[in-house]
Design a protein around this motif. Structure first.
Motif, mmCIF file in Angstrom:
data_model
loop_
_atom_site.group_PDB
_atom_site.id
_atom_site.type_symbol
_atom_site.label_atom_id
_atom_site.label_comp_id
_atom_site.label_asym_id
_atom_site.label_seq_id
_atom_site.Cartn_x
_atom_site.Cartn_y
_atom_site.Cartn_z
ATOM 1 N N GLY A 103 41.026 103.526 62.540
ATOM 2 C CA GLY A 103 39.845 103.188 63.320
ATOM 3 C C GLY A 103 39.135 104.359 63.945
ATOM 4 O O GLY A 103 38.202 104.183 64.725
ATOM 5 N N TYR A 104 39.534 105.591 63.595
ATOM 6 C CA TYR A 104 38.902 106.756 64.191
ATOM 7 C C TYR A 104 37.535 107.043 63.596
ATOM 8 O O TYR A 104 36.659 107.552 64.257
ATOM 9 C CB TYR A 104 39.783 107.997 64.030
ATOM 10 N N PHE A 105 37.360 106.783 62.314
ATOM 11 C CA PHE A 105 36.092 107.061 61.650
ATOM 12 C C PHE A 105 35.481 105.731 61.224
ATOM 13 O O PHE A 105 36.052 105.022 60.426
ATOM 14 C CB PHE A 105 36.317 107.936 60.390
ATOM 15 N N ASN A 158 46.058 126.155 69.277
ATOM 16 C CA ASN A 158 45.873 124.852 69.935
ATOM 17 C C ASN A 158 45.259 123.783 69.042
ATOM 18 O O ASN A 158 44.541 122.908 69.516
ATOM 19 C CB ASN A 158 45.043 125.012 71.220
ATOM 20 N N LEU A 159 45.559 123.831 67.754
ATOM 21 C CA LEU A 159 45.074 122.794 66.834
ATOM 22 C C LEU A 159 46.086 121.658 66.753
ATOM 23 O O LEU A 159 47.283 121.910 66.571
ATOM 24 C CB LEU A 159 44.888 123.368 65.432
ATOM 25 N N PRO A 160 45.621 120.422 66.849
ATOM 26 C CA PRO A 160 46.531 119.300 66.596
ATOM 27 C C PRO A 160 47.006 119.363 65.150
ATOM 28 O O PRO A 160 46.246 119.762 64.265
ATOM 29 C CB PRO A 160 45.660 118.065 66.828
ATOM 30 N N LEU A 161 48.244 118.971 64.914
ATOM 31 C CA LEU A 161 48.826 119.069 63.579
ATOM 32 C C LEU A 161 49.481 117.753 63.197
ATOM 33 O O LEU A 161 50.242 117.188 63.967
ATOM 34 C CB LEU A 161 49.863 120.193 63.542
ATOM 35 N N ALA A 162 49.163 117.287 61.998
ATOM 36 C CA ALA A 162 49.794 116.088 61.444
ATOM 37 C C ALA A 162 50.562 116.500 60.198
ATOM 38 O O ALA A 162 50.198 117.475 59.532
ATOM 39 C CB ALA A 162 48.734 115.048 61.099
ATOM 40 N N ALA A 203 47.275 108.248 49.364
ATOM 41 C CA ALA A 203 45.974 108.250 50.028
ATOM 42 C C ALA A 203 44.854 108.700 49.100
ATOM 43 O O ALA A 203 43.734 108.192 49.171
ATOM 44 C CB ALA A 203 46.014 109.159 51.259
ATOM 45 N N VAL A 204 45.130 109.639 48.213
ATOM 46 C CA VAL A 204 44.098 110.215 47.355
ATOM 47 C C VAL A 204 43.907 109.417 46.071
ATOM 48 O O VAL A 204 42.775 109.237 45.609
ATOM 49 C CB VAL A 204 44.416 111.698 47.052
ATOM 50 N N ILE A 250 42.272 112.511 56.787
ATOM 51 C CA ILE A 250 41.005 111.846 57.099
ATOM 52 C C ILE A 250 41.100 110.354 56.797
ATOM 53 O O ILE A 250 40.695 109.517 57.619
ATOM 54 C CB ILE A 250 39.853 112.503 56.316
ATOM 55 N N HIS A 251 41.654 109.995 55.650
ATOM 56 C CA HIS A 251 41.790 108.584 55.291
ATOM 57 C C HIS A 251 42.690 107.844 56.278
ATOM 58 O O HIS A 251 42.394 106.715 56.667
ATOM 59 C CB HIS A 251 42.335 108.420 53.871
ATOM 60 N N ARG A 252 43.762 108.457 56.678
ATOM 61 C CA ARG A 252 44.671 107.799 57.627
ATOM 62 C C ARG A 252 43.988 107.593 58.975
ATOM 63 O O ARG A 252 44.156 106.558 59.605
ATOM 64 C CB ARG A 252 45.961 108.584 57.780
#
Length: 166
Positions: free
Chosen positions: A163-165, A101-105, A115-116, A156-158
């Motif tokens: 606006g999540y973090f 049940n982990l969300p996956l991107a 991103a890196v 994490i960056h995305r």
């Protein structure tokens, strides 16, 4: 996906012989390295390799309890047989995560590099250097583990950009 609190992200660099994994915590603006490694399945029959990826990645999930998962998408090269095997290995990894049940991107290699490093066409050594720098790590990382950490960082960056973090 993520809320405002600390998040633990499992990044996966799938492979039919070596699958990399990397776990990063995002605590506000702080990025914290938790673990990384590889799942080696060389020398086994293909169905046994898929089972080993599924089981061993499941153990990683059970041990580290990530909140979310991010995986690199398959890049189709000139060999369709290799691409099919990679896709099946990726499927085993996905099942190990979503079955818990982990969300996956999912992210392309160029999205991870962008991103890196800020460059979607960056070389592997540039990605590895930036992964080590962003996480404050010393020494050399195994390429597959570094790539997996890059996938986690990309996620994490995305999220932060969305606006999540804060």
């Amino acid at each position: 996906m993520a809320g405002a609190g600390p998040r633990r992200v499992l990044g996966i660099d799938p492979g039919s012989r070596i699958t990399g994994f990397g776990i990063v915590d995002a605590r506000g603006r702080e990025l914290v390295y938790i673990a990384s490694g590889v799942i080696r399945v060389e020398g086994r029959s293909f169905p046994e390799r898929l089972r080993a990826i599924f089981e061993q990645l499941g153990e990683v999930v059970d041990d580290y309890r990530p909140d979310e998962t991010a995986i690199e998408q398959v890049f189709v090269r000139s060999n369709p047989d290799s691409a099919l095997k990679l896709g099946q290995a990726r499927g085993a990894a996905i099942c190990a995560c979503v079955g818990r049940n982990l969300p996956l991107a999912e992210y392309t290699a160029s999205m991870v590099k962008q991103a890196v490093t800020g460059n979607g066409a960056a070389a592997k050594d540039q990605v590895q250097y930036m992964v080590r720098t962003l996480l404050g790590l010393r020494g050399r990382l195994r390429e597959d583990a570094s790539d997996a950490l890059g996938v986690a960082l990309c996620h994490i960056h995305r999220d932060r950009l969305a606006g999540y973090f804060q």
